[in-house]
Scaffold this motif. Sequence first.
Motif, PDB file in Angstrom:
ATOM      1  N   LEU A 120       0.833  -1.210   0.000  1.00 16.23           N
ATOM      2  CA  LEU A 120       0.000   0.000   0.000  1.00 16.23           C
ATOM      3  C   LEU A 120       0.864   1.256   0.000  1.00 16.23           C
ATOM      4  CD1 LEU A 120      -2.766  -1.051   2.569  1.00 16.23           C
ATOM      5  CD2 LEU A 120      -3.116  -0.609   0.141  1.00 16.23           C
ATOM      6  N   ASN A 121       1.911   1.247   0.829  1.00 17.74           N
ATOM      7  CA  ASN A 121       2.784   2.416   0.909  1.00 17.74           C
ATOM      8  C   ASN A 121       3.523   2.670  -0.398  1.00 17.74           C
ATOM      9  OD1 ASN A 121       2.085   3.000   3.556  1.00 17.74           O
ATOM     10  ND2 ASN A 121       3.751   1.807   4.441  1.00 17.74           N
ATOM     11  N   TRP A 122       3.862   1.600  -1.108  1.00 19.90           N
ATOM     12  CA  TRP A 122       4.592   1.727  -2.359  1.00 19.90           C
ATOM     13  C   TRP A 122       3.676   1.910  -3.563  1.00 19.90           C
ATOM     14  CZ3 TRP A 122       8.371  -2.954  -1.317  1.00 19.90           C
ATOM     15  CH2 TRP A 122       9.292  -2.572  -0.332  1.00 19.90           C
ATOM     16  N   GLY A 123       2.366   1.868  -3.347  1.00 15.91           N
ATOM     17  CA  GLY A 123       1.414   2.063  -4.437  1.00 15.91           C
ATOM     18  C   GLY A 123       1.361   0.914  -5.424  1.00 15.91           C
ATOM     19  N   ILE A 124       1.691  -0.312  -4.953  1.00 17.97           N
ATOM     20  CA  ILE A 124       1.644  -1.490  -5.827  1.00 17.97           C
ATOM     21  C   ILE A 124       0.189  -1.904  -6.033  1.00 17.97           C
ATOM     22  CG2 ILE A 124       2.404  -3.877  -6.119  1.00 17.97           C
ATOM     23  CD1 ILE A 124       4.662  -1.837  -6.152  1.00 17.97           C
ATOM     24  N   SER A 125      -0.179  -2.265  -7.253  1.00 20.06           N
ATOM     25  CA  SER A 125      -1.559  -2.650  -7.549  1.00 20.06           C
ATOM     26  C   SER A 125      -1.902  -3.966  -6.863  1.00 20.06           C
ATOM     27  CB  SER A 125      -1.758  -2.806  -9.056  1.00 20.06           C
ATOM     28  OG  SER A 125      -1.050  -3.935  -9.548  1.00 20.06           O
ATOM     29  N   ILE A 126      -3.187  -4.172  -6.609  1.00 18.00           N
ATOM     30  CA  ILE A 126      -3.628  -5.397  -5.951  1.00 18.00           C
ATOM     31  C   ILE A 126      -3.363  -6.613  -6.829  1.00 18.00           C
ATOM     32  CG2 ILE A 126      -6.006  -5.303  -6.839  1.00 18.00           C
ATOM     33  CD1 ILE A 126      -6.904  -6.330  -4.080  1.00 18.00           C
ATOM     34  N   GLN A 127      -3.401  -6.430  -8.154  1.00 15.24           N
ATOM     35  CA  GLN A 127      -3.114  -7.539  -9.054  1.00 15.24           C
ATOM     36  C   GLN A 127      -1.669  -8.019  -8.886  1.00 15.24           C
ATOM     37  OE1 GLN A 127      -4.522  -4.688 -10.046  1.00 15.24           O
ATOM     38  NE2 GLN A 127      -6.564  -5.233 -10.817  1.00 15.24           N
ATOM     39  N   SER A 128      -0.728  -7.088  -8.915  1.00 11.64           N
ATOM     40  CA  SER A 128       0.683  -7.443  -8.736  1.00 11.64           C
ATOM     41  C   SER A 128       0.933  -8.019  -7.343  1.00 11.64           C
ATOM     42  CB  SER A 128       1.566  -6.219  -8.960  1.00 11.64           C
ATOM     43  OG  SER A 128       1.411  -5.716 -10.274  1.00 11.64           O
ATOM     44  N   HIS A 129       0.271  -7.431  -6.371  1.00  8.70           N
ATOM     45  CA  HIS A 129       0.397  -7.892  -4.983  1.00  8.70           C
ATOM     46  C   HIS A 129       0.005  -9.363  -4.877  1.00  8.70           C
ATOM     47  CE1 HIS A 129      -1.155  -7.283  -0.559  1.00  8.70           C
ATOM     48  NE2 HIS A 129      -0.324  -8.303  -0.676  1.00  8.70           N
ATOM     49  N   PHE A 130      -1.179  -9.727  -5.374  1.00  8.13           N
ATOM     50  CA  PHE A 130      -1.670 -11.097  -5.251  1.00  8.13           C
ATOM     51  C   PHE A 130      -0.862 -12.074  -6.090  1.00  8.13           C
ATOM     52  CE2 PHE A 130      -6.284 -10.054  -3.782  1.00  8.13           C
ATOM     53  CZ  PHE A 130      -5.762  -9.562  -2.600  1.00  8.13           C
ATOM     54  N   ILE A 131      -0.363 -11.642  -7.221  1.00  6.04           N
ATOM     55  CA  ILE A 131       0.472 -12.516  -8.049  1.00  6.04           C
ATOM     56  C   ILE A 131       1.773 -12.855  -7.319  1.00  6.04           C
ATOM     57  CG2 ILE A 131       1.913 -12.577 -10.124  1.00  6.04           C
ATOM     58  CD1 ILE A 131      -0.326 -11.168 -11.612  1.00  6.04           C
ATOM     59  N   MET A 132       2.367 -11.877  -6.660  1.00  7.10           N
ATOM     60  CA  MET A 132       3.593 -12.127  -5.900  1.00  7.10           C
ATOM     61  C   MET A 132       3.346 -13.118  -4.759  1.00  7.10           C
ATOM     62  SD  MET A 132       5.642  -8.485  -5.664  1.00  7.10           S
ATOM     63  CE  MET A 132       4.230  -7.388  -5.489  1.00  7.10           C
ATOM     64  N   VAL A 133       2.246 -12.915  -4.047  1.00  3.46           N
ATOM     65  CA  VAL A 133       1.908 -13.825  -2.946  1.00  3.46           C
ATOM     66  C   VAL A 133       1.675 -15.234  -3.475  1.00  3.46           C
ATOM     67  CG1 VAL A 133       0.206 -14.364  -1.173  1.00  3.46           C
ATOM     68  CG2 VAL A 133       0.956 -12.005  -1.495  1.00  3.46           C
ATOM     69  N   GLY A 134       0.930 -15.342  -4.585  1.00  7.05           N
ATOM     70  CA  GLY A 134       0.644 -16.649  -5.166  1.00  7.05           C
ATOM     71  C   GLY A 134       1.895 -17.365  -5.638  1.00  7.05           C
ATOM     72  N   ALA A 135       2.817 -16.631  -6.231  1.00  7.99           N
ATOM     73  CA  ALA A 135       4.055 -17.233  -6.735  1.00  7.99           C
ATOM     74  C   ALA A 135       4.894 -17.805  -5.591  1.00  7.99           C
ATOM     75  CB  ALA A 135       4.855 -16.202  -7.523  1.00  7.99           C
ATOM     76  N   VAL A 136       5.030 -17.037  -4.510  1.00  8.95           N
ATOM     77  CA  VAL A 136       5.786 -17.515  -3.346  1.00  8.95           C
ATOM     78  C   VAL A 136       5.112 -18.747  -2.744  1.00  8.95           C
ATOM     79  CG1 VAL A 136       6.526 -16.943  -1.004  1.00  8.95           C
ATOM     80  CG2 VAL A 136       6.759 -15.255  -2.833  1.00  8.95           C
ATOM     81  N   ALA A 137       3.777 -18.717  -2.654  1.00  9.68           N
ATOM     82  CA  ALA A 137       3.033 -19.842  -2.086  1.00  9.68           C
ATOM     83  C   ALA A 137       3.218 -21.111  -2.912  1.00  9.68           C
ATOM     84  CB  ALA A 137       1.548 -19.490  -1.981  1.00  9.68           C
ATOM     85  N   LEU A 138       3.205 -20.975  -4.233  1.00  9.88           N
ATOM     86  CA  LEU A 138       3.390 -22.143  -5.096  1.00  9.88           C
ATOM     87  C   LEU A 138       4.781 -22.748  -4.935  1.00  9.88           C
ATOM     88  CD1 LEU A 138       1.608 -21.129  -8.433  1.00  9.88           C
ATOM     89  CD2 LEU A 138       0.976 -22.986  -6.879  1.00  9.88           C
TER      90      LEU A 138
END
Length: 349
Positions: A120-138
């Motif tokens: 949020l502080n860096w202004g990252i979009s929710i799409q990019s945010h969730f993709i990063m989380v999903g990639a790490v989880a996989l």
Amino acid sequence: MAFDFNDAELGSILLAMPIGSLLGLPISGWLVSKYNSRVPLIIGFALNTFALALIGFSHNVVTLVIAVLLFSFTTRIYNISVNTQAISLQKFYERKIMGSFHGFWSTGGIFGILFSTLMLNWGISIQSHFIMVGAVALVLTVFSYKYLLKNDKAEKGNKIILGKPDPYIFYLGVVAFLSAICEGGMFDWSGIYFQQVLNVEIFTYGYLIFMTFMAASRFLSDKIIAVIGMPNTYIMSATCIVAGIAMAIIVPTFWTAMIGFSLVGFGTAAVIPMSYALAGASHKYSPGMAVSIIATYSITGMLLGPPLIGYLAHAFNLRVSFVIFGLCGLMLIPVSRMFFIHKKTLEAA
């Protein structure tokens, strides 16, 4: 796009989560009994990351609801599987370790909110945010597969028996349901409470302090249980929840809310791990099926809590709606007492 939901509309969207979770009940129990627990754990977790990304890319209410349904459905699958793994693993130890497993889950929540705050502080979009989380989880899913327990399928107790509810499972389920209403509601509304009631600019403080003390309590819960026993731990948990909520709503200032939310996190932490551990000792159901049934109560409470708070906040205000958490915490005392009375009766028979 921004949906700009009001409290009631957001509550309605969140209602899709318990529906998806309930749909996963019979399937999760069947998968664990048929394929052991690690296969549905891995598949469910992988599909869950896809559902998370789909939430971020939803551009209308229909796709958002579908994504939320899929997310809660797959969460249900891996939730039952990973708790079955934990119960099976605990049998190899001479002490209780269930609380520590749930402590790691809470720690993940802390890292999640810290990461979300950065995004949020860096202004990252929710799409990019969730993709990063999903990639790490996989990546973690693939890495963990070879370390999971094999051949933990139970030979009996793998089917739900229709008819009069088993009191042993029913009481545990109600306790888990009450605690989960507090837990689920705090997950989704603690930050909003800091934003709307306390007018705090960095509103994630509320969720972060709640999750921090929940994690700490879960790592300590096994030792607490060893000292005072499970019956007294339920009472201690209820007392912390009621006292914490009372502080937050009666004196709505930053520091009283921080202390109050800390107590609520500390209080709710041990209830569900204890209930899952006790469910694994059921004589009627296998550990996987017993956990699946208890999880039905807990996940339903966890996912009904947010929409319930949303409706009450819309009808009254957010401070009034948080009284529900205190009432649920208070009810933990009589229901847990009924469980242990019943348990003692079974042991004496």
